[in-house]
Write a protein that holds these residues in place. Sequence first.
Motif, PDB file in Angstrom:
ATOM      1  N   GLY A   1      75.732  43.776  15.993  1.00  0.00           N
ATOM      2  CA  GLY A   1      74.425  43.187  15.362  1.00  0.00           C
ATOM      3  C   GLY A   1      73.498  43.589  16.745  1.00  0.00           C
ATOM      4  N   VAL A   2      73.645  44.085  18.219  1.00  0.00           N
ATOM      5  CA  VAL A   2      72.921  44.248  19.125  1.00  0.00           C
ATOM      6  C   VAL A   2      72.157  45.484  18.675  1.00  0.00           C
TER       7      VAL A   2
ATOM      8  N   VAL B   1      90.462  38.401  12.424  1.00  0.00           N
ATOM      9  CA  VAL B   1      89.719  38.467  13.635  1.00  0.00           C
ATOM     10  C   VAL B   1      90.398  38.687  14.997  1.00  0.00           C
ATOM     11  N   ASN B   2      90.157  39.070  15.624  1.00  0.00           N
ATOM     12  CA  ASN B   2      90.475  40.231  17.055  1.00  0.00           C
ATOM     13  C   ASN B   2      89.346  40.464  18.306  1.00  0.00           C
TER      14      ASN B   2
ATOM     15  N   LEU C   1      84.527  42.427  19.392  1.00  0.00           N
ATOM     16  CA  LEU C   1      83.624  43.543  20.349  1.00  0.00           C
ATOM     17  C   LEU C   1      83.080  43.971  19.274  1.00  0.00           C
ATOM     18  N   LEU C   2      83.525  44.901  18.529  1.00  0.00           N
ATOM     19  CA  LEU C   2      82.514  45.433  17.071  1.00  0.00           C
ATOM     20  C   LEU C   2      81.429  45.001  15.987  1.00  0.00           C
TER      21      LEU C   2
ATOM     22  N   LEU D   1      80.175  34.096   9.035  1.00  0.00           N
ATOM     23  CA  LEU D   1      79.886  35.314   9.805  1.00  0.00           C
ATOM     24  C   LEU D   1      78.971  35.883  10.872  1.00  0.00           C
ATOM     25  N   PHE D   2      77.514  34.661  11.182  1.00  0.00           N
ATOM     26  CA  PHE D   2      76.378  35.382  11.837  1.00  0.00           C
ATOM     27  C   PHE D   2      76.469  34.937  12.980  1.00  0.00           C
ATOM     28  N   ARG D   3      77.986  33.880  13.211  1.00  0.00           N
ATOM     29  CA  ARG D   3      77.979  33.784  14.368  1.00  0.00           C
ATOM     30  C   ARG D   3      78.914  35.555  15.498  1.00  0.00           C
ATOM     31  N   ALA D   4      79.736  35.624  14.576  1.00  0.00           N
ATOM     32  CA  ALA D   4      80.219  36.711  15.657  1.00  0.00           C
ATOM     33  C   ALA D   4      79.412  38.232  15.064  1.00  0.00           C
TER      34      ALA D   4
END
Lengths: 471, 49
Positions: free
Chosen positions: A83-84, A71-72, A77-78, A128-131
């Motif tokens: 996701g996008v 988590v960083n 960002l990645l 994981l979906f949150r990320a």
Amino acid sequence: MDLARLADGLVLVGHALVGRQDLPIPEWLFAWGASLVLIVSFLALSLAWRRSRLEDDSWRPVSARLGRLVVNPVTELLAGAVGVFLLGVVVWSGLAGTEAPDRNFSITFVFVTFWLGMVVLSVAFGDLFRAFNPWRAIARVAGAGFRLIAGQSAPPPLSYPERLGRWPAVAGILAFVWLELIYGAAGFQTVGLTPHTVAVATLAYSAYTFVGMALFGGERWLRGGEAFSIYFGMFARLAPFEVREGVLGRRRPLSAATSWVSTPGSVALVLLTIGATTFDGASEGVLGDPIASLLDWLVETGLGPVAALRVANTLFLAFTLAFVAGLFWAGIYGMHTVRTSLSTGRLGALFAHAFIPIALAYLVAHYFSLVVFQEQAQFTFLLSDPLGDGSDYFGTAGTGIDYGAISANAIWYVQVGALIAGHVTALVLGHDRALKVYGDARVAARSQYWMLALMVGFTSLGLYLLSQANQ
Amino acid sequence: MPPIAHVGHWALWVLYAIPVVIVLGSIVVTIARDRRDRRDRPPTPDPNL
């Protein structure tokens, strides 16, 4: 009206792709064996599990180095960018690709990789979906842009009504399920779910989500209204990992489930998940004839065949949801045989988290074969040729699905194993909660008699539906 | 008689329902026995007497 006429021009798809098994014993005997496992587990819990172990917060941060590695800002960002990007591919392939559902990236990605795959990942690794949530990522970038331009954050114009709880997410999941099971398909018949429809639905849901975030604030909408965050978050409660305020930690598996059902709408979401899978299984087997009879009658009354099929399926979906909810509340009501001042509604909220593993077990049992086969397509020809227009970006466009990758017997054993494991886990969660609610171990065990009956009922029902779908 | 004609289809669920019926029956019997035991148990003498 003959159903075969309606099937003209329809694409055949199957949710539970299974073949005939060659089992050493009849399928119904597995239900007896599974019930025996549950009864023995219940007795073992009553004798050996005498104090509550899952109710305390057991979260502890992992080592600082590992935590920072996972988590960083770069990984965040990645993940958001991935996701996008995938959201964009779904819309692009849906709008610009072939209308053949089995050759277009969007359908398999949304209904198998995302809808089912993310559940498995959530249970294994946490939320994981949150990320990867594309709507969260876009909202965060928009928020950062606004702060850069305006020099300050803008508070949301409305405060989220607390009594709504998770109900907007329940409505969102119901709409998704309806799109998949009713609008798009009925048993093995797909009547209208094209990649174009999926792309339009994705855009509509994105717009709805951004409006919700703009009105109530991004994080607040993610906690109550964003259907997929709530849905995958529910399964993530079973996982041994959780990120809190940017710190990765581990916790006792299952322990986070105990605090999940404290928000309005949560019980409905668990039951909706079980009910929707039950309907999908039943419509391929035991409900097939009743749905066909109702469909014939509706067509005779003058309704068009596709509309009649959707109405018939909607009515049977509602019936199945009511049936599952009825079973649940009957089991909860039965707990009143142990004297308590708690109302049935309160008991339902206290014990509903025990049904999350059952929702997972039903999903695994029903969709395991679909995931095994469709993911071969997803990571070979659909990845290489997402539009189905003959492209071959990764050289795997010519690869097909190996339907011999797993035998029908192996699928059946996974289904039985998933149902048993899910229901034993549910017994553990129910027993642990009962120890906290009733204090005394003997009284707690007595309160769970009806939970045991529910578990045996859901296991037998699940195996019966699977056996009928396999016919 | 359609129900008899389709007995092979609808009778199968009975086999799946048997474990549920057995568990439900056991629960009812256990609860009834618990209640009878509590009713028949002589009242505990008051330790202060």
